[in-house]
Design a protein around this motif. Sequence first.
Motif, PDB file in Angstrom:
ATOM      1  N   SER A 235       7.828  12.725  -2.325  1.00 15.68           N
ATOM      2  CA  SER A 235       6.483  12.934  -1.788  1.00 15.68           C
ATOM      3  C   SER A 235       5.413  12.292  -2.652  1.00 15.68           C
ATOM      4  O   SER A 235       4.335  11.923  -2.161  1.00 15.68           O
ATOM      5  CB  SER A 235       6.202  14.438  -1.647  1.00 15.68           C
TER       6      SER A 235
ATOM      7  N   PHE B 192      10.860  10.665   5.038  1.00 15.16           N
ATOM      8  CA  PHE B 192       9.882   9.619   4.782  1.00 15.16           C
ATOM      9  C   PHE B 192      10.261   8.271   5.382  1.00 15.16           C
ATOM     10  O   PHE B 192       9.388   7.416   5.568  1.00 15.16           O
ATOM     11  CB  PHE B 192       9.643   9.483   3.277  1.00 15.16           C
TER      12      PHE B 192
ATOM     13  N   LYS C 102       7.950   4.562   7.293  1.00 18.55           N
ATOM     14  CA  LYS C 102       8.055   3.408   6.392  1.00 18.55           C
ATOM     15  C   LYS C 102       7.057   2.298   6.742  1.00 18.55           C
ATOM     16  O   LYS C 102       6.685   1.489   5.892  1.00 18.55           O
ATOM     17  CB  LYS C 102       9.479   2.857   6.373  1.00 18.55           C
TER      18      LYS C 102
ATOM     19  N   LYS D 129      -1.839   6.738   2.843  1.00 20.29           N
ATOM     20  CA  LYS D 129      -1.312   7.846   2.055  1.00 20.29           C
ATOM     21  C   LYS D 129      -1.852   9.144   2.650  1.00 20.29           C
ATOM     22  O   LYS D 129      -2.748   9.131   3.495  1.00 20.29           O
ATOM     23  CB  LYS D 129      -1.693   7.699   0.587  1.00 20.29           C
TER      24      LYS D 129
ATOM     25  N   LYS E 195       5.187   9.453  -3.863  1.00 26.67           N
ATOM     26  CA  LYS E 195       4.885   8.070  -3.459  1.00 26.67           C
ATOM     27  C   LYS E 195       3.893   8.034  -2.304  1.00 26.67           C
ATOM     28  O   LYS E 195       3.268   7.002  -2.046  1.00 26.67           O
ATOM     29  CB  LYS E 195       6.165   7.359  -3.027  1.00 26.67           C
ATOM     30  N   TYR E 196       3.765   9.155  -1.595  1.00 29.26           N
ATOM     31  CA  TYR E 196       3.005   9.157  -0.343  1.00 29.26           C
ATOM     32  C   TYR E 196       1.735  10.000  -0.402  1.00 29.26           C
ATOM     33  O   TYR E 196       0.898   9.906   0.498  1.00 29.26           O
ATOM     34  CB  TYR E 196       3.901   9.668   0.790  1.00 29.26           C
TER      35      TYR E 196
END
Length: 290
Positions: A233, A175, A179, A184, A235-236
């Motif tokens: 994952s 990830f 950055k 998303k 968070k994304y």
Amino acid sequence: MEINRLLQKGIDLIKDRPYTNPSLEATLLLSRLLKVDKIYIYTHGKEKVSEPVVEKFLELIEKRAKGYPIQYIINEKEFMGLDFYVEEGVLIPRSDTEILVDYVLGYIDNKYKNKSINLLDLGFGSGAIALSVAYYRSSVTVYGVDMYDAPIRVAEINKERFKLTNVHLFKGDLFQGIKDVKEKFHIIASNPPYIPSDDIDKLQDEIKYYEPREALDGGSDGLNFYRRIIPESKKYLTDEGLLIFEIGYDQGQSVRNMLLVEGFVNVNILKDLQGLDRVVLGVFKKELNI
């Protein structure tokens, strides 16, 4: 030397090599050197081959006889109906991974139709997953991350080969490579290294000696990358975003449990044609992770 005779000589040189298809591989190699298709080789068996081509063919056949992968020799591997460029430094695409791609394509059709969505492929290698999805579903914007130079170079070649404009490739460690990306992802996919470290030396020569170890080695139990990817994952992913992995044949329950512990729902295991666990997937529900 005539085509038929040269072809038979090549077949004889690799016929005792495990994991080969001598007739097909010799034909593929000779057709590349002559810049003709396989049908030409079959129908022009009496045609003479120039001495430089004979020498090059035998040189490459000898290389194959020592275990060097035919895909690296011809710089190509078919995957999802597409001819991917491959070279040393990237994992050779396998048909097992098509199970993951097929599922993702069907999932996109059923859930999103023609809506614009984002997909992230972690550790894209040659681009087999990322570029196949981008090719067959133009409404998807595909992002890919890999931390090594060879995959970046090879995937860019394939991106140009397939004339894709909906793909963005980044260099980085999982990830961290995205950055600076604000979006998303509706889908995160990965075929991470999942071979236990001590098992790599037990693999066939074509894999253990020539394919990149960093694309194989998943740590002591093969699960290191799943442990890293699954918690982060969340968070994304978008709400109801899909996380999907390829796995080793005996890792289904372990990865399934990781997903459940992290609050994923609709966790499922897909099997390959041999009935072995091959893909694990789960859905992120934001309301369960607040």
